[in-house]
Design a protein around this motif. Structure first.
Motif, mmCIF file in Angstrom:
data_model
loop_
_atom_site.group_PDB
_atom_site.id
_atom_site.type_symbol
_atom_site.label_atom_id
_atom_site.label_comp_id
_atom_site.label_asym_id
_atom_site.label_seq_id
_atom_site.Cartn_x
_atom_site.Cartn_y
_atom_site.Cartn_z
ATOM 1 N N GLY A 43 32.888 30.855 40.737
ATOM 2 C CA GLY A 43 32.546 32.268 40.576
ATOM 3 C C GLY A 43 31.678 32.797 41.693
ATOM 4 N N ASN A 44 30.616 32.073 42.032
ATOM 5 C CA ASN A 44 29.698 32.556 43.069
ATOM 6 C C ASN A 44 30.298 32.441 44.463
ATOM 7 O OD1 ASN A 44 26.978 33.297 41.748
ATOM 8 N ND2 ASN A 44 27.467 31.335 40.799
ATOM 9 N N SER A 45 31.096 31.406 44.707
ATOM 10 C CA SER A 45 31.762 31.287 46.017
ATOM 11 C C SER A 45 32.758 32.421 46.216
ATOM 12 C CB SER A 45 32.480 29.936 46.125
ATOM 13 O OG SER A 45 31.558 28.870 46.061
ATOM 14 N N PRO A 291 28.041 35.885 38.093
ATOM 15 C CA PRO A 291 29.271 36.454 38.685
ATOM 16 C C PRO A 291 30.200 37.045 37.642
ATOM 17 C CG PRO A 291 29.317 34.050 38.748
ATOM 18 C CD PRO A 291 27.935 34.435 38.347
ATOM 19 N N ILE A 292 30.193 36.491 36.429
ATOM 20 C CA ILE A 292 31.032 37.038 35.362
ATOM 21 C C ILE A 292 30.540 38.423 34.963
ATOM 22 C CG2 ILE A 292 31.805 36.712 32.974
ATOM 23 C CD1 ILE A 292 31.584 33.704 33.427
ATOM 24 N N ILE A 293 29.226 38.573 34.831
ATOM 25 C CA ILE A 293 28.642 39.861 34.452
ATOM 26 C C ILE A 293 28.972 40.922 35.491
ATOM 27 C CG2 ILE A 293 26.460 41.113 34.162
ATOM 28 C CD1 ILE A 293 25.334 38.552 32.883
ATOM 29 N N TYR A 294 28.749 40.595 36.776
ATOM 30 C CA TYR A 294 29.025 41.577 37.822
ATOM 31 C C TYR A 294 30.515 41.825 37.987
ATOM 32 C CZ TYR A 294 24.310 42.390 39.481
ATOM 33 O OH TYR A 294 23.008 42.807 39.566
ATOM 34 N N GLY A 295 31.327 40.795 37.699
ATOM 35 C CA GLY A 295 32.768 40.986 37.760
ATOM 36 C C GLY A 295 33.271 41.925 36.683
ATOM 37 N N ILE A 296 32.622 41.888 35.516
ATOM 38 C CA ILE A 296 33.032 42.761 34.415
ATOM 39 C C ILE A 296 32.457 44.161 34.575
ATOM 40 C CG2 ILE A 296 32.805 43.148 31.919
ATOM 41 C CD1 ILE A 296 32.883 40.107 31.574
ATOM 42 N N ILE A 301 33.929 45.227 42.466
ATOM 43 C CA ILE A 301 34.110 43.776 42.547
ATOM 44 C C ILE A 301 35.315 43.351 41.716
ATOM 45 C CG2 ILE A 301 33.097 41.556 41.921
ATOM 46 C CD1 ILE A 301 30.394 42.661 42.681
ATOM 47 N N ARG A 302 35.453 43.923 40.548
ATOM 48 C CA ARG A 302 36.587 43.576 39.682
ATOM 49 C C ARG A 302 37.911 43.872 40.369
ATOM 50 N NH1 ARG A 302 35.002 46.283 35.676
ATOM 51 N NH2 ARG A 302 36.341 48.115 35.847
ATOM 52 N N ASP A 303 37.998 45.017 41.010
ATOM 53 C CA ASP A 303 39.234 45.380 41.718
ATOM 54 C C ASP A 303 39.524 44.422 42.865
ATOM 55 O OD1 ASP A 303 39.524 47.483 39.979
ATOM 56 O OD2 ASP A 303 38.766 49.006 41.375
ATOM 57 N N GLN A 304 38.481 44.031 43.586
ATOM 58 C CA GLN A 304 38.667 43.123 44.723
ATOM 59 C C GLN A 304 39.072 41.722 44.252
ATOM 60 O OE1 GLN A 304 38.828 43.819 47.839
ATOM 61 N NE2 GLN A 304 38.147 45.947 47.711
#
Length: 314
Positions: A43-45, A291-296, A301-304
């Motif tokens: 996730g972080n990578s 990374p899950i929180i920011y991805g959601i 970030i989610r689109d990328q």
């Protein structure tokens, strides 16, 4: 247990027990450790790769997030592989030098993460209270300088601990009831007076993590005051939404630590393995979930992430 009298001979090799009292369950306990570590690395990578390669994400908020992701990887790598070696192979033997090195990076990285969260709160304050000057205030050069200051603060506050431990004679025991080395845990197996270690550790906690919490709280007081002065309800909602991810990460980072501190201070009847498990949650949960929180929560970030995965598997 190895126990020696204070003869001036200092132990140089120690044994990490993992989760004391649950040795028979180590194989099962290793499963969440392994899963969290794999998710943390992947996730972080992925987060770092996306932020660094997509120019549209070269904004202060995402660059600070990139720093946080890097710190998450370092924190997990300093602890989880050692814990898995103990759980799987009973490989808990560790030299004094390696133990001090490990605790140095664990404590300094933890303080770095706290500093990054403070900087991210400052970022949200500038973005909401001074939106027109946001990019002119938080330039790439200033962001780099802030990152360097955060790193220097963490290393400079933890560096004296190396000398505080080196001066001690370790002769009480070579058993450390943890999956990783910690400052006070190591100091307590010394035969010498460790009041300086205890007070310095308390000073580090107050001057870094506690101070960061106070400043973050103060920042959000100013943010909320500015938000509720916005006449448009939609604009208020949008402004608050930009802080949502950061608030979740703050709660996730400081919440388990505060709870663990309270249980250690007042939970005298709680089994020791519960304290160790709670301390492990402080190390495992934030790097895995950030990374899950920011991805959601972050659409950009989610689109990328979707774009990268779709392109890869297309």
């Amino acid at each position: 247990m190895t126990t020696l009298n204070h003869t001036g001979v200092s132990l140089t090799v120690f044994l990490l027990l993992g989760i004391p009292g649950l040795e028979n369950q180590h194989l099962w306990i290793s499963i969440p450790f392994l899963i969290s570590y794999v998710i943390t690395l992947l996730g972080n990578s992925l987060l770092i790769c996306i932020i660094l390669t997509k120019r549209s994400l070269h904004e202060p908020m995402y660059l600070f997030l990139c720093m946080l992701a890097g710190a998450d990887i370092v924190l997990s790598t300093c602890t989880v592989p050692q814990a898995l070696a103990i759980f799987w192979f009973r490989a808990g033997e560790i030299s004094l030098g390696r133990c001090i090195t490990q605790l140095f990076f664990i404590h300094s990285t933890f303080i770095s993460e706290s500093g990054i969260l403070l900087v991210m709160a400052f970022d949200r304050y500038i973005a909401i209270c001074y939106p027109l000057r946001y990019t002119t205030i938080l330039t790439h050069r200033l962001i780099g300088e802030i990152g360097l200051i955060v790193l220097l603060r963490s290393y400079s506050t933890i560096f004296p601990i190396i000398f505080l431990l080196k001066r001690l004679t370790f002769c009480k025991s070579n058993i450390l009831p943890r999956p990783a080395c910690e400052h006070i845990v190591l100091a307590r197996v010394s035969c010498d007076d460790i009041r300086v270690n205890i007070w310095y550790g308390f000073f580090v906690l107050l001057s870094t993590v506690v101070l960061d919490v106070v400043l973050i709280f103060f920042s959000y007081v100013l943010i909320l005051r500015a938000v509720f002065r916005i006449p448009s309800q939609d604009a208020r909602h949008k402004a608050l939404n930009t802080c949502g991810s950061h608030v979740c990460v703050i709660i996730l980072f400081y919440g388990p630590g505060i709870f663990t501190t309270l249980t250690q201070r007042f939970g005298h009847n709680i089994a020791s393995h519960i304290h160790v498990l709670l301390a492990s949650v402080c190390i495992l949960a934030p790097p895995m979930l950030n990374p899950i929180i920011y991805g959601i929560k972050s659409k950009q970030i989610r689109d990328q992430v979707v774009l990268v995965l779709f392109t890869k598997w297309k």
